[in-house]
Write an enzyme that holds these catalytic residues in place. Structure first.
Site, short mmCIF file in Angstrom:
data_model
loop_
_atom_site.label_atom_id
_atom_site.label_comp_id
_atom_site.label_asym_id
_atom_site.label_seq_id
_atom_site.Cartn_x
_atom_site.Cartn_y
_atom_site.Cartn_z
N CYS A 1 0.76 -1.26 0.00
CA CYS A 1 0.00 0.00 0.00
C CYS A 1 0.79 1.30 0.00
O CYS A 1 0.56 2.16 -0.86
CB CYS A 1 -0.84 0.05 1.26
SG CYS A 1 -2.48 -0.42 0.97
N ILE B 1 19.96 3.83 8.62
CA ILE B 1 20.82 4.36 9.67
C ILE B 1 22.27 3.88 9.51
O ILE B 1 23.19 4.57 9.91
CB ILE B 1 20.20 4.00 11.04
CG1 ILE B 1 20.76 4.82 12.18
CG2 ILE B 1 20.26 2.51 11.32
CD1 ILE B 1 19.79 5.85 12.66
N1 LIG Z 1 1.84 7.43 5.48
C1 LIG Z 1 1.71 6.15 5.51
O1 LIG Z 1 0.87 5.60 4.82
C2 LIG Z 1 2.58 5.34 6.39
C3 LIG Z 1 3.43 5.99 7.25
N2 LIG Z 1 4.26 5.28 8.06
C4 LIG Z 1 5.14 6.06 8.93
O2 LIG Z 1 6.44 6.02 8.38
C5 LIG Z 1 7.43 6.01 9.38
C6 LIG Z 1 8.36 4.83 9.21
O3 LIG Z 1 7.66 3.62 9.41
P1 LIG Z 1 8.39 2.21 9.23
O4 LIG Z 1 9.04 2.16 7.90
O5 LIG Z 1 7.41 1.18 9.60
O6 LIG Z 1 9.53 2.35 10.37
P2 LIG Z 1 10.78 1.44 10.76
O7 LIG Z 1 11.15 1.84 12.13
O8 LIG Z 1 10.51 0.02 10.43
O9 LIG Z 1 11.94 1.92 9.74
C7 LIG Z 1 12.61 3.14 9.87
C8 LIG Z 1 13.71 3.24 8.82
O10 LIG Z 1 14.32 4.53 8.92
C9 LIG Z 1 15.73 4.39 9.00
N3 LIG Z 1 16.28 5.45 9.81
C10 LIG Z 1 16.02 5.74 11.11
N4 LIG Z 1 16.73 6.80 11.50
C11 LIG Z 1 17.45 7.22 10.44
C12 LIG Z 1 18.38 8.26 10.22
N5 LIG Z 1 18.70 9.12 11.18
N6 LIG Z 1 18.92 8.38 9.00
C13 LIG Z 1 18.59 7.52 8.01
N7 LIG Z 1 17.72 6.52 8.16
C14 LIG Z 1 17.17 6.36 9.37
C15 LIG Z 1 15.94 3.04 9.62
O11 LIG Z 1 17.23 2.54 9.35
C16 LIG Z 1 14.83 2.23 8.95
O12 LIG Z 1 15.25 1.80 7.67
C17 LIG Z 1 6.65 6.04 10.70
O13 LIG Z 1 6.56 7.38 11.13
C18 LIG Z 1 5.28 5.49 10.32
O14 LIG Z 1 4.27 5.95 11.19
C19 LIG Z 1 4.33 3.92 7.99
C20 LIG Z 1 3.49 3.22 7.17
C21 LIG Z 1 2.52 3.88 6.34
#
Ligand SMILES: NC(=O)C1=CN([C@@H]2O[C@H](COP(=O)(O)OP(=O)(O)OC[C@H]3O[C@@H](n4cnc5c(N)ncnc54)[C@H](O)[C@@H]3O)[C@@H](O)[C@H]2O)C=CC1
Ligand SMILES: Nc1nc(=O)c2c([nH]1)NC[C@@H]1CN(c3ccc(C(=O)N[C@@H](CCC(=O)O)C(=O)O)cc3)C=[N+]21
Length: 313
Positions: A146, A205
């Protein structure tokens, strides 16, 4: 005084609206009103917000929605029950539940024919292998995850996809940086963009990976390599930057952006400081509304598949 910014801010709601119009047309052609079931088994505020929000969007758009709040320990049985319940067209489990690999088990437990988010192994396999259909006769389209698909629809809407080029090559010549490499958004997104011909830098990261379809996009699907590159090497070359860092304090280094870059944030945190508008040509601050529109589109597709095959459930 600063010059007036020429950046265009594009809101997800605008893009969702045109997708929802298509959804409405397909909904009318169905023989039944599709039902989505949401499983909430945690107290995560983001998950509850998303659950409320999916429910509201379903109801507003003419779908049935039922939120089933269950204990973590009962979730497995509840999902198995929904799998064989003919009244359920699609289901979504709000994560995190256990916050461990048990969550992946639960995700794969949901029957593929009810997986509106497109996270089942078969769908993910097809996506990484660049296989677009479920059957050899190419009558049933595979479901894409999605949020990555929502971001692709946004890129199409704002003209990053070049419609003069053939399907599958419409990102040829584009360089895109994705800051997030999670298995549900960042990594599948990097692969999809590379499958469409882009040169993609996937930043997490620890390091930066480079996804392409080879020199001159001669390969049929993406491959990726680890690099020693740094953010300051890849961002100045990027036409598009997509961020998804789930940390409040994180701010993308906008000073590295090239003039006129396209910036999209899908994190629930604001990864770009407002000063991004001094560099970007187009800025999309959030994508959630498009994700929900895709979710409903997938729900229609699953319902169509089931109406086409009334014998199976
Ligand atoms: N708008 C939407 O439809 C959706 C939004 N989200 C949002 O997206 C965000 C991420 O969700 P997920 O991918 O599930 O999180 P996750 O925690 O599984 O992945 C986070 C990613 O960001 C990277 N990361 C973290 N800090 C970093 C930094 N300082 N520099 C570079 N990379 C860094 C990590 O290495 C990892 O690859 C959340 O805020 C979530 O709520 C998630 C799913 C759907
Ligand atoms: N199975 C599952 N799938 C999910 O996709 C999922 C989940 N579980 N658990 C909870 C998280 C959280 N999540 C968000 C979705 C959109 C915004 C988002 O874009 N929100 C906008 C508001 C909406 C808008 O106006 O576009 C904002 O914060 O600005 C944030 C967070 C999905 N999640």
């Amino acid at each position: 005084m600063a010059a007036p910014s020429s950046c265009k801010v594009v809101l997800a709601g605008t893009i969702a609206k045109s997708l929802l119009e298509e959804v409405q047309a397909s909904l009318k052609a169905l023989q039944h009103k599709p039902k989505l079931v949401g499983f909430l088994a945690n107290s995560d505020p983001a998950a509850r917000m998303y659950a409320d929000w999916t429910g509201k969007s379903c109801t507003e758009n003419g779908f049935d929605f039922e939120l089933r709040e269950v204990d973590k320990e009962e979730l497995e049985e509840a999902v198995i029950a929904a799998n064989s319940d003919k009244a359920v067209d699609g289901a979504i489990i709000y994560f995190p539940v256990f916050g461990t690999r048990q969550d992946q088990y639960l995700q794969q437990l949901l029957d593929i024919s009810k997986d509106v988010e497109g996270l089942s192994h078969k769908y993910i396999f097809n996506m990484y292998q660049n296989v677009r259909f479920l059957d050899d006769a190419k009558t049933q389209k595979s479901i894409l995850p999605c949020t990555p698909l929502a971001i692709i629809k946004i890129l199409e809407y704002i003209g990053v996809y070049n419609s003069i080029l053939p399907y599958g090559n419409r990102l040829f010549g584009r360089t895109i940086t994705v800051v997030n490499r999670s298995e549900i958004v960042g990594r599948p997104l990097a692969a999809l963009l590379a499958n469409d011909g882009a040169s993609v830098y996937s930043v997490d990261i620890d390091n930066i990976q480079h996804y392409t379809r080879g020199e001159g996009i001669r390969m049929s699907r993406h491959h990726s390599v680890d690099t020693d590159l740094k953010v300051e090497d890849v961002v100045p070359k990027s036409d598009v930057v997509i961020t998804g860092v789930p940390t409040k304090s994180y701010k993308f280094p906008v000073e590295l952006l090239k003039d006129g870059a396209v910036c999209i944030n899908f994190s629930s945190e604001k990864n770009f400081d407002p000063s991004v508008k001094e560099k970007a040509s187009i800025y999309v601050p959030a994508v959630g509304k498009v994700t929900i529109a895709i979710l409903l589109r997938n729900l229609i597709r699953l319902s169509q598949n089931r109406e086409g095959k009334p014998a199976s459930n």
